[in-house]
Motif scaffolding. Structure first.
Motif, mmCIF file in Angstrom:
data_model
loop_
_atom_site.group_PDB
_atom_site.id
_atom_site.type_symbol
_atom_site.label_atom_id
_atom_site.label_comp_id
_atom_site.label_asym_id
_atom_site.label_seq_id
_atom_site.Cartn_x
_atom_site.Cartn_y
_atom_site.Cartn_z
ATOM 1 N N TYR A 42 -34.855 -23.512 24.316
ATOM 2 C CA TYR A 42 -34.269 -22.316 25.013
ATOM 3 C C TYR A 42 -32.827 -23.687 25.701
ATOM 4 N N GLU A 43 -33.003 -24.798 25.033
ATOM 5 C CA GLU A 43 -31.971 -25.807 24.617
ATOM 6 C C GLU A 43 -30.282 -24.094 24.278
ATOM 7 N N LEU A 44 -30.765 -23.947 22.524
ATOM 8 C CA LEU A 44 -30.052 -22.781 22.476
ATOM 9 C C LEU A 44 -29.590 -21.697 23.732
ATOM 10 N N GLN A 45 -30.751 -21.120 23.674
ATOM 11 C CA GLN A 45 -30.883 -20.240 24.507
ATOM 12 C C GLN A 45 -29.975 -19.894 26.088
ATOM 13 N N ASP A 46 -30.252 -21.592 26.174
ATOM 14 C CA ASP A 46 -29.162 -21.965 27.723
ATOM 15 C C ASP A 46 -27.467 -22.191 27.195
ATOM 16 N N GLU A 47 -26.804 -22.487 25.884
ATOM 17 C CA GLU A 47 -26.147 -22.404 25.431
ATOM 18 C C GLU A 47 -25.182 -20.827 25.230
ATOM 19 N N ILE A 48 -26.109 -20.076 24.628
ATOM 20 C CA ILE A 48 -25.212 -18.964 24.063
ATOM 21 C C ILE A 48 -25.015 -17.856 25.684
ATOM 22 N N TYR A 49 -25.569 -18.602 27.020
ATOM 23 C CA TYR A 49 -25.658 -17.709 28.067
ATOM 24 C C TYR A 49 -24.658 -18.143 28.625
ATOM 25 N N GLU A 50 -24.515 -19.230 28.620
ATOM 26 C CA GLU A 50 -22.923 -20.180 29.042
ATOM 27 C C GLU A 50 -21.700 -19.846 28.336
ATOM 28 N N LEU A 51 -22.151 -19.509 27.235
ATOM 29 C CA LEU A 51 -20.719 -19.088 26.296
ATOM 30 C C LEU A 51 -19.767 -17.634 26.145
ATOM 31 N N LYS A 52 -21.627 -16.859 26.585
ATOM 32 C CA LYS A 52 -21.087 -15.474 27.037
ATOM 33 C C LYS A 52 -20.664 -14.904 28.787
ATOM 34 N N GLN A 53 -21.455 -16.253 29.278
ATOM 35 C CA GLN A 53 -19.783 -16.078 30.266
ATOM 36 C C GLN A 53 -18.618 -16.749 30.504
ATOM 37 N N HIS A 54 -18.228 -17.755 29.489
ATOM 38 C CA HIS A 54 -17.118 -18.071 29.030
ATOM 39 C C HIS A 54 -16.115 -16.873 28.710
ATOM 40 N N ASN A 55 -17.188 -15.957 27.306
ATOM 41 C CA ASN A 55 -16.415 -14.933 27.634
ATOM 42 C C ASN A 55 -15.846 -14.053 27.840
ATOM 43 N N LYS A 56 -16.851 -13.796 28.542
ATOM 44 C CA LYS A 56 -16.690 -12.608 29.846
ATOM 45 C C LYS A 56 -15.208 -13.196 30.418
ATOM 46 N N LYS A 57 -15.662 -14.435 31.143
ATOM 47 C CA LYS A 57 -14.038 -14.725 32.029
ATOM 48 C C LYS A 57 -13.075 -14.433 31.057
ATOM 49 N N MET A 58 -13.292 -15.154 30.099
ATOM 50 C CA MET A 58 -11.535 -14.816 28.845
ATOM 51 C C MET A 58 -11.427 -13.123 28.989
ATOM 52 N N ALA A 59 -12.240 -12.757 28.967
ATOM 53 C CA ALA A 59 -11.967 -10.888 28.775
ATOM 54 C C ALA A 59 -11.821 -10.624 29.703
ATOM 55 N N ASP A 60 -11.943 -11.484 30.984
ATOM 56 C CA ASP A 60 -11.560 -10.244 32.013
ATOM 57 C C ASP A 60 -9.913 -11.291 32.565
ATOM 58 N N ALA A 61 -9.473 -12.178 31.561
ATOM 59 C CA ALA A 61 -8.088 -13.184 32.217
ATOM 60 C C ALA A 61 -7.345 -12.077 31.097
ATOM 61 N N LEU A 62 -8.743 -11.955 29.926
ATOM 62 C CA LEU A 62 -7.420 -10.992 29.105
ATOM 63 C C LEU A 62 -6.460 -9.960 29.335
#
Length: 90
Positions: A42-62
């Motif tokens: 569950y901790e890893l799933q939360d981390e994956i979710y957070e990283l996907k959100q961060h990745n989406k923000k970075m892609a939008d910024a790019l």
């Protein structure tokens, strides 16, 4: 039944009880391990979710940078190299 038969049955019963106790302890330890692994999952799933959100923000910024600097090919090249995407130069 004779005395030795009763003693044999008693020994068998004690051995069975010991085996059951050991197996019960082993099963309890396995359930504890399963619980720890579920928690980690569950901790890893939360981390994956957070990283996907961060990745989406970075892609939008790019994308925003690309739109702003559309005419600046060098900036695009630097950004693409930064993210190490596969591309070909003309």
């Amino acid at each position: 039944m004779r005395k030795f038969e009763l003693e044999d049955k008693l020994i068998e019963q004690q051995q069975s009880t010991n085996i059951i106790e050991r197996l019960t302890l082993h099963i309890d330890k396995m359930w504890d391990e399963i619980g720890q692994k579920n928690t980690k999952m569950y901790e890893l799933q939360d981390e994956i979710y957070e990283l996907k959100q961060h990745n989406k923000k970075m892609a939008d910024a790019l994308r925003k940078v690309f739109k702003e600097k559309k005419e600046d090919a060098m900036t695009e090249k630097e950004i693409m190299n930064l993210f190490q995407t596969n591309r070909t130069d003309n």
